[in-house]
Design an enzyme around this catalytic site. Sequence first.
Site, PDB file in Angstrom:
ATOM      1  N   ASP A  69       3.589 -10.485   9.704  1.00 42.07           N
ATOM      2  CA  ASP A  69       4.528  -9.370   9.640  1.00 42.07           C
ATOM      3  C   ASP A  69       5.000  -9.014  11.047  1.00 42.07           C
ATOM      4  OD1 ASP A  69       4.195  -9.202   6.896  1.00 42.07           O
ATOM      5  OD2 ASP A  69       2.617  -7.683   7.041  1.00 42.07           O
ATOM      6  N   GLN A  70       6.182  -8.410  11.139  1.00 45.50           N
ATOM      7  CA  GLN A  70       6.763  -8.093  12.434  1.00 45.50           C
ATOM      8  C   GLN A  70       5.814  -7.291  13.311  1.00 45.50           C
ATOM      9  OE1 GLN A  70      10.752  -6.569  12.396  1.00 45.50           O
ATOM     10  NE2 GLN A  70      10.591  -5.622  14.397  1.00 45.50           N
TER      11      GLN A  70
END
Length: 552
Positions: A69-70
Site C-alpha cells: 500500500d502507498q
Amino acid sequence: MTSVDRGQREAIFPDFRDAWIVHRDPALLVIDKPAGIPSQAADPAHADDVVSRLKAFGESYLGVHQRLDQDTSGVMVFTRAREHNAALAAQFEGRKVEKRYLACVEGWPKNKDRVTLRERLVSEKDKKPKLAVTHVEVRKRQGTRALLELVLETGRMHQARVQLAHAGAPIAGDTMYGGVYAPRLLLHARQIAFAHPVSKQRVIFSAPVPYEFETWLRGGASPDEMPRDDRGLGEALERAVLRRYTLGRSAGDTAFRLVHGEGDGLSGLVVDVYGDHLVAEFPLESEAAQRERVLDRLAALGFAGIYLKLRPRQSNTLVDTRRDDLAPREPVRGVAAPEALGVLEGGIPYEVRLGDGLSTGIFLDQRENRARVRALAGGLRVANLFAYTCAFSVAAATGGAKATASVDASMVALERGRANLQRAGLLSDAHTFHAEDAFAWLGRAARRGQKFDLVILDPPSYSKTRTRRFVAADDYPELLANALAVLDRGGRVLACTNHRGILRGKFRKLLAKGAEMAGREVWQMKDLPLPREFPVAAGGEPHMKSVLLTVA
C-alpha cells in the site's frame, strides 16, 4: 513567472534515492520503499508509482511480483530481466516466499502473544471469498500499545489491515480501518526471504524498523503536537515531500500544499509552495524556538526564500490580517519574491503576493474544485460569490463560461481578480465585478430576474460588511436560499465551507435547510473530496467541506 529550475526541482522532489536501495544484482533489485510512494499508479496521468520512479532513476526493466500500500513502507523485490520472472513468480504463487511485517496497534489482548488469524476475505476485484492467513506474534509492549510481527501466509488485498481491525486492534494511523492517530500508517514490510532465481540459494533481505514505530510505542506522536526531535521532524518533512512528487515535478503546477498539519504528522504546521518560494504558517501561540528549527529544516530543502505567517486560533477575532508581527512583508529565510508573483495551477496563471498579510491571493485547497468548475463551465453563466481574487472566475472563463459575475465586499481583492483574468488573457465585457455584500447583490439580482447556471459559494467562516454580519454555522441556509433564487432550472451550486465546527453531515443538513427555505427540489448533493495533498489524520475530518448541489 518564476519557478524552480528543473535541476533544483529534481533535487527537492527526487525520482529515487540511493539510500532506498537494499540490494542490486543482475537478476534482482530490492528496495526499502518509503511510506508515501504508491506501488502502482492509480491514475495514469500521475506516474508517481515506485516502478515509474525507478525507471526514471535508471532502471530499464522491472518485473513486479508484489505490492505494498502507498503508506506501507519496507522491502520490495523486483526482477531486472524477463528470464528471471518465472522462477520468482512461482515462489510467490506457491507460497514459498516468507514475508514478515511489523505493525503497531493499540489494545492488543494480553493473553494473545502468539496467534494465527484465519478469515475469508472478499476484494473489490474478486467477489468470491478467499482464505487469508496471518500469523501474529507480539514483539514488544508499551502500556496499551504493542509492536506485532506478522507473517503473511497468503497475500490478499489489505490482508493485515483488515484482519487486525477485525481482531479489535486496527493498525495505528490506518484511516481506512479505524486506527488510532499516528503520523503515518504504522505497517512495515520488515523482511522477505526466497530462493534466488539464479543461484537457487535462500536469500533474506530486510529493512530497518522506521523511526516512527519506536516513537509511537513510547507514547509519542500526538495529533496536537509536531515532533520535537530533529530526526522525527526530518522524517515527517521527507514523507510530506514524497507525497507531493507529482505536483513538485509538474511544469503546470507551481503552487500547491507541501505540508498539511496533522495529516502529515506535523500538527499546526502548514507549508505552501509558490514557484521557488515557500510560505510557512504556524499557530500564533507556537514556540519561537520550535518555529526556528522548522524554518531551518525547510530552508535546507533548497527553495529560494521562506515567508512566515502566524495565524491566531480564533481567526474570526482578527481585525488586521496585514500586521507585520503576524505576517512579515519580507522573507524570514532566503531572498524575496517579486511583489506580484505569477504561479501556475493546472497550467492556468494566477497572481499571488507572499508578503501581503495572512492570505496570498489564492486558496490552494480549492485546486480540485477549480478544475471541476473549469470542466463544467463551458457555455454557462457563472456567479462567483465571496470571489476574493476571482480564481474560480478565471477557472470558469478558461473552461469557456459564457459569462461570469464576481462578487466580493473588497474592491482591492476584485482589482486583483481583474488582473488575474487579464494575466490569463480572458478579460472581456462578459466578465463583471461587483464590490458589495453578497446578500445585497443576490437580492438585487433576483429582483431583476437574473439567472445563472452555476453559483459558487465559498464564504469565510465569519465575515462582517457595512450591511451585515455572516456566521457560516448560522447563516449558510439563508445564503443558499438566496443563491437558489438566481439559479436557473437544472443548475448547480458549488457550496464550500472551511468552518472546522461544521462537519460533513451538519453541512449537508444546512444545505438541505437552505433548499427547503427556497422551495427548490434538490436532485443530488455530492460530497467532493479534498485534493490528495491535503491528507486527513486518522479519526479526523477534512477542514474544508465541498458539496456539488444540483436542483430539479
